[in-house]
Design a protein around this motif. Structure first.
Motif, PDB file in Angstrom:
ATOM      1  N   ARG A   1       0.840  -1.202   0.000  1.00  0.00           N
ATOM      2  CA  ARG A   1       0.000   0.000   0.000  1.00  0.00           C
ATOM      3  C   ARG A   1       0.879   1.257   0.000  1.00  0.00           C
ATOM      4  O   ARG A   1       0.611   2.209  -0.729  1.00  0.00           O
ATOM      5  CB  ARG A   1      -0.941   0.000   1.200  1.00  0.00           C
ATOM      6  CG  ARG A   1      -1.834   1.225   1.255  1.00  0.00           C
ATOM      7  CD  ARG A   1      -2.911   1.106   2.311  1.00  0.00           C
ATOM      8  NE  ARG A   1      -3.909   0.180   1.792  1.00  0.00           N
ATOM      9  CZ  ARG A   1      -4.339  -0.901   2.438  1.00  0.00           C
ATOM     10  NH1 ARG A   1      -3.882  -1.192   3.627  1.00  0.00           N
ATOM     11  NH2 ARG A   1      -5.234  -1.692   1.904  1.00  0.00           N
ATOM     12  N   ASP A   2       1.937   1.258   0.821  1.00  0.00           N
ATOM     13  CA  ASP A   2       2.844   2.414   0.869  1.00  0.00           C
ATOM     14  C   ASP A   2       3.556   2.613  -0.472  1.00  0.00           C
ATOM     15  O   ASP A   2       3.777   3.748  -0.899  1.00  0.00           O
ATOM     16  CB  ASP A   2       3.878   2.240   1.982  1.00  0.00           C
ATOM     17  CG  ASP A   2       3.277   2.359   3.366  1.00  0.00           C
ATOM     18  OD1 ASP A   2       2.108   2.813   3.503  1.00  0.00           O
ATOM     19  OD2 ASP A   2       3.968   1.989   4.334  1.00  0.00           O
ATOM     20  N   ILE A   3       3.910   1.519  -1.122  1.00  0.00           N
ATOM     21  CA  ILE A   3       4.546   1.626  -2.442  1.00  0.00           C
ATOM     22  C   ILE A   3       3.575   2.253  -3.429  1.00  0.00           C
ATOM     23  O   ILE A   3       3.942   3.177  -4.167  1.00  0.00           O
ATOM     24  CB  ILE A   3       5.010   0.253  -2.953  1.00  0.00           C
ATOM     25  CG1 ILE A   3       6.263  -0.178  -2.198  1.00  0.00           C
ATOM     26  CG2 ILE A   3       5.292   0.298  -4.463  1.00  0.00           C
ATOM     27  CD1 ILE A   3       6.806  -1.523  -2.615  1.00  0.00           C
ATOM     28  N   LEU A   4       2.344   1.783  -3.445  1.00  0.00           N
ATOM     29  CA  LEU A   4       1.374   2.332  -4.390  1.00  0.00           C
ATOM     30  C   LEU A   4       1.100   3.807  -4.118  1.00  0.00           C
ATOM     31  O   LEU A   4       0.933   4.594  -5.057  1.00  0.00           O
ATOM     32  CB  LEU A   4       0.081   1.523  -4.370  1.00  0.00           C
ATOM     33  CG  LEU A   4       0.177   0.147  -5.017  1.00  0.00           C
ATOM     34  CD1 LEU A   4      -1.152  -0.593  -4.898  1.00  0.00           C
ATOM     35  CD2 LEU A   4       0.601   0.231  -6.469  1.00  0.00           C
ATOM     36  N   GLU A   5       1.085   4.218  -2.861  1.00  0.00           N
ATOM     37  CA  GLU A   5       0.909   5.635  -2.539  1.00  0.00           C
ATOM     38  C   GLU A   5       2.089   6.447  -3.070  1.00  0.00           C
ATOM     39  O   GLU A   5       1.913   7.542  -3.604  1.00  0.00           O
ATOM     40  CB  GLU A   5       0.751   5.837  -1.030  1.00  0.00           C
ATOM     41  CG  GLU A   5      -0.581   5.376  -0.497  1.00  0.00           C
ATOM     42  CD  GLU A   5      -1.771   6.050  -1.171  1.00  0.00           C
ATOM     43  OE1 GLU A   5      -1.739   7.280  -1.378  1.00  0.00           O
ATOM     44  OE2 GLU A   5      -2.733   5.336  -1.501  1.00  0.00           O
TER      45      GLU A   5
ATOM     46  N   GLN B   1       1.976   9.346  -6.037  1.00  0.00           N
ATOM     47  CA  GLN B   1       2.567  10.677  -5.893  1.00  0.00           C
ATOM     48  C   GLN B   1       3.515  10.969  -7.056  1.00  0.00           C
ATOM     49  O   GLN B   1       3.520  12.070  -7.597  1.00  0.00           O
ATOM     50  CB  GLN B   1       3.299  10.802  -4.556  1.00  0.00           C
ATOM     51  CG  GLN B   1       3.837  12.191  -4.284  1.00  0.00           C
ATOM     52  CD  GLN B   1       2.731  13.226  -4.205  1.00  0.00           C
ATOM     53  OE1 GLN B   1       1.751  13.040  -3.489  1.00  0.00           O
ATOM     54  NE2 GLN B   1       2.865  14.302  -4.945  1.00  0.00           N
ATOM     55  N   LEU B   2       4.301   9.984  -7.444  1.00  0.00           N
ATOM     56  CA  LEU B   2       5.193  10.131  -8.592  1.00  0.00           C
ATOM     57  C   LEU B   2       4.391  10.457  -9.849  1.00  0.00           C
ATOM     58  O   LEU B   2       4.751  11.358 -10.612  1.00  0.00           O
ATOM     59  CB  LEU B   2       5.998   8.843  -8.802  1.00  0.00           C
ATOM     60  CG  LEU B   2       6.726   8.687 -10.128  1.00  0.00           C
ATOM     61  CD1 LEU B   2       7.883   9.665 -10.222  1.00  0.00           C
ATOM     62  CD2 LEU B   2       7.208   7.271 -10.306  1.00  0.00           C
ATOM     63  N   ILE B   3       3.299   9.746 -10.045  1.00  0.00           N
ATOM     64  CA  ILE B   3       2.451   9.961 -11.221  1.00  0.00           C
ATOM     65  C   ILE B   3       1.862  11.374 -11.201  1.00  0.00           C
ATOM     66  O   ILE B   3       1.822  12.053 -12.223  1.00  0.00           O
ATOM     67  CB  ILE B   3       1.352   8.874 -11.284  1.00  0.00           C
ATOM     68  CG1 ILE B   3       1.994   7.550 -11.703  1.00  0.00           C
ATOM     69  CG2 ILE B   3       0.231   9.265 -12.229  1.00  0.00           C
ATOM     70  CD1 ILE B   3       1.085   6.354 -11.572  1.00  0.00           C
TER      71      ILE B   3
ATOM     72  N   LEU C   1       1.042  12.478 -15.009  1.00  0.00           N
ATOM     73  CA  LEU C   1       0.673  11.319 -15.820  1.00  0.00           C
ATOM     74  C   LEU C   1      -0.653  10.741 -15.311  1.00  0.00           C
ATOM     75  O   LEU C   1      -0.748   9.576 -14.978  1.00  0.00           O
ATOM     76  CB  LEU C   1       1.776  10.260 -15.752  1.00  0.00           C
ATOM     77  CG  LEU C   1       3.153  10.694 -16.223  1.00  0.00           C
ATOM     78  CD1 LEU C   1       4.188   9.633 -15.883  1.00  0.00           C
ATOM     79  CD2 LEU C   1       3.144  10.974 -17.717  1.00  0.00           C
ATOM     80  N   ASP C   2      -1.676  11.581 -15.252  1.00  0.00           N
ATOM     81  CA  ASP C   2      -2.949  11.199 -14.644  1.00  0.00           C
ATOM     82  C   ASP C   2      -3.514   9.888 -15.177  1.00  0.00           C
ATOM     83  O   ASP C   2      -4.089   9.103 -14.430  1.00  0.00           O
ATOM     84  CB  ASP C   2      -3.983  12.307 -14.830  1.00  0.00           C
ATOM     85  CG  ASP C   2      -3.582  13.585 -14.104  1.00  0.00           C
ATOM     86  OD1 ASP C   2      -2.882  13.488 -13.086  1.00  0.00           O
ATOM     87  OD2 ASP C   2      -3.942  14.670 -14.579  1.00  0.00           O
ATOM     88  N   LYS C   3      -3.384   9.619 -16.458  1.00  0.00           N
ATOM     89  CA  LYS C   3      -3.942   8.398 -17.033  1.00  0.00           C
ATOM     90  C   LYS C   3      -3.243   7.159 -16.487  1.00  0.00           C
ATOM     91  O   LYS C   3      -3.820   6.083 -16.451  1.00  0.00           O
ATOM     92  CB  LYS C   3      -3.839   8.422 -18.557  1.00  0.00           C
ATOM     93  CG  LYS C   3      -4.736   9.458 -19.187  1.00  0.00           C
ATOM     94  CD  LYS C   3      -4.613   9.456 -20.688  1.00  0.00           C
ATOM     95  CE  LYS C   3      -5.496  10.540 -21.280  1.00  0.00           C
ATOM     96  NZ  LYS C   3      -5.367  10.636 -22.723  1.00  0.00           N
TER      97      LYS C   3
ATOM     98  N   THR D   1       9.759   6.388 -17.506  1.00  0.00           N
ATOM     99  CA  THR D   1      10.139   6.006 -16.153  1.00  0.00           C
ATOM    100  C   THR D   1       9.727   4.556 -15.920  1.00  0.00           C
ATOM    101  O   THR D   1       8.655   4.148 -16.314  1.00  0.00           O
ATOM    102  CB  THR D   1       9.432   6.907 -15.113  1.00  0.00           C
ATOM    103  OG1 THR D   1       9.880   8.255 -15.307  1.00  0.00           O
ATOM    104  CG2 THR D   1       9.722   6.475 -13.694  1.00  0.00           C
ATOM    105  N   TRP D   2      10.622   3.780 -15.312  1.00  0.00           N
ATOM    106  CA  TRP D   2      10.236   2.406 -15.007  1.00  0.00           C
ATOM    107  C   TRP D   2      10.410   2.130 -13.521  1.00  0.00           C
ATOM    108  O   TRP D   2      11.203   2.763 -12.839  1.00  0.00           O
ATOM    109  CB  TRP D   2      10.929   1.384 -15.878  1.00  0.00           C
ATOM    110  CG  TRP D   2      12.422   1.351 -15.908  1.00  0.00           C
ATOM    111  CD1 TRP D   2      13.234   1.985 -16.796  1.00  0.00           C
ATOM    112  CD2 TRP D   2      13.300   0.634 -15.025  1.00  0.00           C
ATOM    113  NE1 TRP D   2      14.537   1.698 -16.522  1.00  0.00           N
ATOM    114  CE2 TRP D   2      14.613   0.866 -15.444  1.00  0.00           C
ATOM    115  CE3 TRP D   2      13.077  -0.199 -13.938  1.00  0.00           C
ATOM    116  CZ2 TRP D   2      15.719   0.318 -14.801  1.00  0.00           C
ATOM    117  CZ3 TRP D   2      14.180  -0.759 -13.281  1.00  0.00           C
ATOM    118  CH2 TRP D   2      15.480  -0.491 -13.727  1.00  0.00           C
TER     119      TRP D   2
END
Length: 83
Positions: free
Chosen positions: A23-27, A31-33, A38-40, A69-70
């Protein structure tokens, strides 16, 4: 279990950190997005369930954003042999 996130930006900059949970990674990725506008991409993020399922079958999870970005996730157990 902890997870390692490695990000390589299209500019050549890199970021890596350990996270307590997916969950923390996805958050962090959300934030990076947002920062990269890169809203989409936010709609394409894997669910926690799909991440866990993939990480149980494989030792890592990789995906790339539309700006080049990867991102790479590995569970901590991959690093346990390194002491």
């Amino acid at each position: 279990m902890k997870y390692f996130l490695f990000v390589k930006f299209n500019s050549g900059l890199m970021h890596n950190a350990f996270y307590k949970n997916l969950r923390d990674i996805l958050e962090s990725v959300k934030q990076l997005i947002a920062d990269e506008k890169l809203d989409k991409e936010a709609k394409k993020l894997p669910s926690i369930y799909n991440l866990k399922k993939s990480l149980n079958r494989n030792d890592d999870y990789f995906w790339q954003l539309s700006n080049g970005t990867w991102l790479h996730i590995q569970p901590q157990k991959v690093f346990e042999f390194i002491k």
